[in-house]
Design a protein around this motif. Sequence first.
Motif, PDB file in Angstrom:
ATOM      1  N   ALA A 164       0.754  -1.116  -0.077  1.00 43.91           N
ATOM      2  CA  ALA A 164      -0.065  -0.116   0.041  1.00 43.91           C
ATOM      3  C   ALA A 164       0.890   1.078  -0.010  1.00 43.91           C
ATOM      4  CB  ALA A 164      -0.996   0.042   1.251  1.00 43.91           C
ATOM      5  N   HIS A 165       1.983   1.108  -0.054  1.00 39.79           N
ATOM      6  CA  HIS A 165       3.181   2.236  -0.249  1.00 39.79           C
ATOM      7  C   HIS A 165       2.967   2.943   1.304  1.00 39.79           C
ATOM      8  CE1 HIS A 165       4.192   2.344  -4.667  1.00 39.79           C
ATOM      9  NE2 HIS A 165       4.419   1.205  -4.269  1.00 39.79           N
ATOM     10  N   LYS A 166       2.831   2.266   2.439  1.00 39.78           N
ATOM     11  CA  LYS A 166       2.741   3.018   3.673  1.00 39.78           C
ATOM     12  C   LYS A 166       3.944   2.352   4.603  1.00 39.78           C
ATOM     13  CE  LYS A 166      -1.951   4.784   3.566  1.00 39.78           C
ATOM     14  NZ  LYS A 166      -3.268   4.672   4.095  1.00 39.78           N
ATOM     15  N   PRO A 184      -1.929  -4.928   5.150  1.00 37.86           N
ATOM     16  CA  PRO A 184      -3.355  -5.215   5.562  1.00 37.86           C
ATOM     17  C   PRO A 184      -3.859  -6.445   4.875  1.00 37.86           C
ATOM     18  CG  PRO A 184      -3.432  -3.624   4.127  1.00 37.86           C
ATOM     19  CD  PRO A 184      -1.779  -3.800   4.252  1.00 37.86           C
ATOM     20  N   GLY A 185      -4.899  -7.056   5.409  1.00 45.38           N
ATOM     21  CA  GLY A 185      -5.533  -8.230   4.821  1.00 45.38           C
ATOM     22  C   GLY A 185      -6.020  -9.166   5.829  1.00 45.38           C
ATOM     23  N   HIS A 186      -5.013  -9.973   6.631  1.00 49.59           N
ATOM     24  CA  HIS A 186      -5.217 -10.664   7.669  1.00 49.59           C
ATOM     25  C   HIS A 186      -5.894  -9.959   8.720  1.00 49.59           C
ATOM     26  CE1 HIS A 186      -4.968 -13.894  10.457  1.00 49.59           C
ATOM     27  NE2 HIS A 186      -4.175 -13.069  11.141  1.00 49.59           N
ATOM     28  N   SER A 187      -5.531  -8.747   8.904  1.00 53.29           N
ATOM     29  CA  SER A 187      -6.180  -7.908   9.852  1.00 53.29           C
ATOM     30  C   SER A 187      -6.100  -6.466   9.046  1.00 53.29           C
ATOM     31  CB  SER A 187      -5.533  -7.767  11.108  1.00 53.29           C
ATOM     32  OG  SER A 187      -4.283  -7.104  11.061  1.00 53.29           O
ATOM     33  N   VAL A 215      -8.326 -16.767   7.920  1.00 53.76           N
ATOM     34  CA  VAL A 215      -8.934 -15.348   8.517  1.00 53.76           C
ATOM     35  C   VAL A 215      -8.476 -14.208   7.842  1.00 53.76           C
ATOM     36  CG1 VAL A 215      -8.903 -14.014  10.599  1.00 53.76           C
ATOM     37  CG2 VAL A 215      -8.897 -16.534  10.896  1.00 53.76           C
ATOM     38  N   ALA A 216      -9.361 -13.506   7.098  1.00 58.72           N
ATOM     39  CA  ALA A 216      -8.860 -12.516   6.600  1.00 58.72           C
ATOM     40  C   ALA A 216      -9.892 -11.229   6.478  1.00 58.72           C
ATOM     41  CB  ALA A 216      -8.387 -12.524   5.063  1.00 58.72           C
ATOM     42  N   VAL A 217      -9.771  -9.913   6.839  1.00 62.41           N
ATOM     43  CA  VAL A 217     -11.033  -9.049   6.747  1.00 62.41           C
ATOM     44  C   VAL A 217     -11.053  -8.547   5.599  1.00 62.41           C
ATOM     45  CG1 VAL A 217     -10.616  -8.520   9.393  1.00 62.41           C
ATOM     46  CG2 VAL A 217      -9.223  -7.157   7.686  1.00 62.41           C
ATOM     47  N   SER A 218     -10.172  -8.578   4.550  1.00 56.23           N
ATOM     48  CA  SER A 218     -10.148  -8.189   3.076  1.00 56.23           C
ATOM     49  C   SER A 218      -9.412  -9.183   2.215  1.00 56.23           C
ATOM     50  CB  SER A 218      -9.232  -6.877   2.998  1.00 56.23           C
ATOM     51  OG  SER A 218      -9.097  -6.476   1.678  1.00 56.23           O
ATOM     52  N   ARG A 219     -10.260  -9.804   1.366  1.00 58.62           N
ATOM     53  CA  ARG A 219      -9.957 -10.716   0.311  1.00 58.62           C
ATOM     54  C   ARG A 219      -9.248  -9.797  -0.668  1.00 58.62           C
ATOM     55  NH1 ARG A 219      -8.198 -15.217   2.558  1.00 58.62           N
ATOM     56  NH2 ARG A 219      -9.522 -15.882   3.996  1.00 58.62           N
ATOM     57  N   LYS A 220      -9.357  -8.388  -0.628  1.00 57.22           N
ATOM     58  CA  LYS A 220      -8.617  -7.617  -1.700  1.00 57.22           C
ATOM     59  C   LYS A 220      -7.141  -7.606  -1.428  1.00 57.22           C
ATOM     60  CE  LYS A 220      -8.260  -2.977  -3.327  1.00 57.22           C
ATOM     61  NZ  LYS A 220      -8.618  -1.705  -2.935  1.00 57.22           N
ATOM     62  N   TRP A 221      -6.886  -7.098  -0.001  1.00 61.15           N
ATOM     63  CA  TRP A 221      -5.596  -6.892   0.355  1.00 61.15           C
ATOM     64  C   TRP A 221      -4.710  -7.987   0.821  1.00 61.15           C
ATOM     65  CZ3 TRP A 221      -2.930  -2.720  -0.698  1.00 61.15           C
ATOM     66  CH2 TRP A 221      -3.727  -1.433  -0.896  1.00 61.15           C
TER      67      TRP A 221
END
Length: 277
Positions: free
Chosen positions: A174-176, A192-195, A232-238
């Motif tokens: 994410a360039h952060k 991010p992704g898993h959390s 476990v992932a809150v975002s299947r994109k990230w």
Amino acid sequence: MSSEIKIYILHTGLVKVDRGLPFHEDYRNPMAYTGLFRSQKNKILLPVSSYLIEHPKGLILVDTGWNELVRTSQWAELGLQVQINQAYLPAGWSVREQLNELGFKVTDIKYLILSHLHSDHASGLPLVKDAQNILVSEEEWQAANHDKLRYIPKMWQGVNVKTFKFNETQLGPAHKSFDLFDDGSVQLIFTPGHSRGLTSMLITGSDNKSVLLASDTGYAKKSIIERKTPGVAVSRKWAPMSVSWVNQMSHNSQIIETIVNHDPETSPKIITLPYEE
């Protein structure tokens, strides 16, 4: 002045989970990771890792593993999460016990960095709450105090947790990132992704060789090689973007080792990097 950075890989517990949790893509049942309605033959035991970093600018601890309370009552510590994560903490394995064995006091820790606040990473917080600075990303802190399904806020009650803000950089999917000492030697990277606020860490010596502590972007070397995301992932994109970034970094000649938190092939050891001020 020449010195060195020493990275201690510690196992601060074990966790028994369903096989569906480490490798989401291997299972058609999207709820396989919960272990619900699945037999014990699907359970596997994985290490829970923490990392102690002796840096010339201060002692750093990354994650805390299990609280010693799980030895007497997993239910009291984990509640309903015990259905997904079963905690084990052999004698001598707690973060407090290992610090003592290495000759350190909790108050020697300049920075305790929490990669995220899931129970296997934050349960041991009360054992090291007297660290000088306890840091977690703003994104993770906000998520952890609103999502009662994935987090157990009592684990940081009474603990002086502070947040840090990622900066716009060229590092990470994410360039952060956040430069802990402002010298490029310890960089916290937003993965991010898993959390929501998952933090990986890039530790770089004066020879420009680095170790990447990739937290739970993946659960094993296989995860990184094959770009397999956790169950476990809150975002299947990230989640795939983060594990793919780790995969790319692992092929960089300057990365001497890439370590994920629950890899059964990773044993406790010490990695040393040169450091010059």
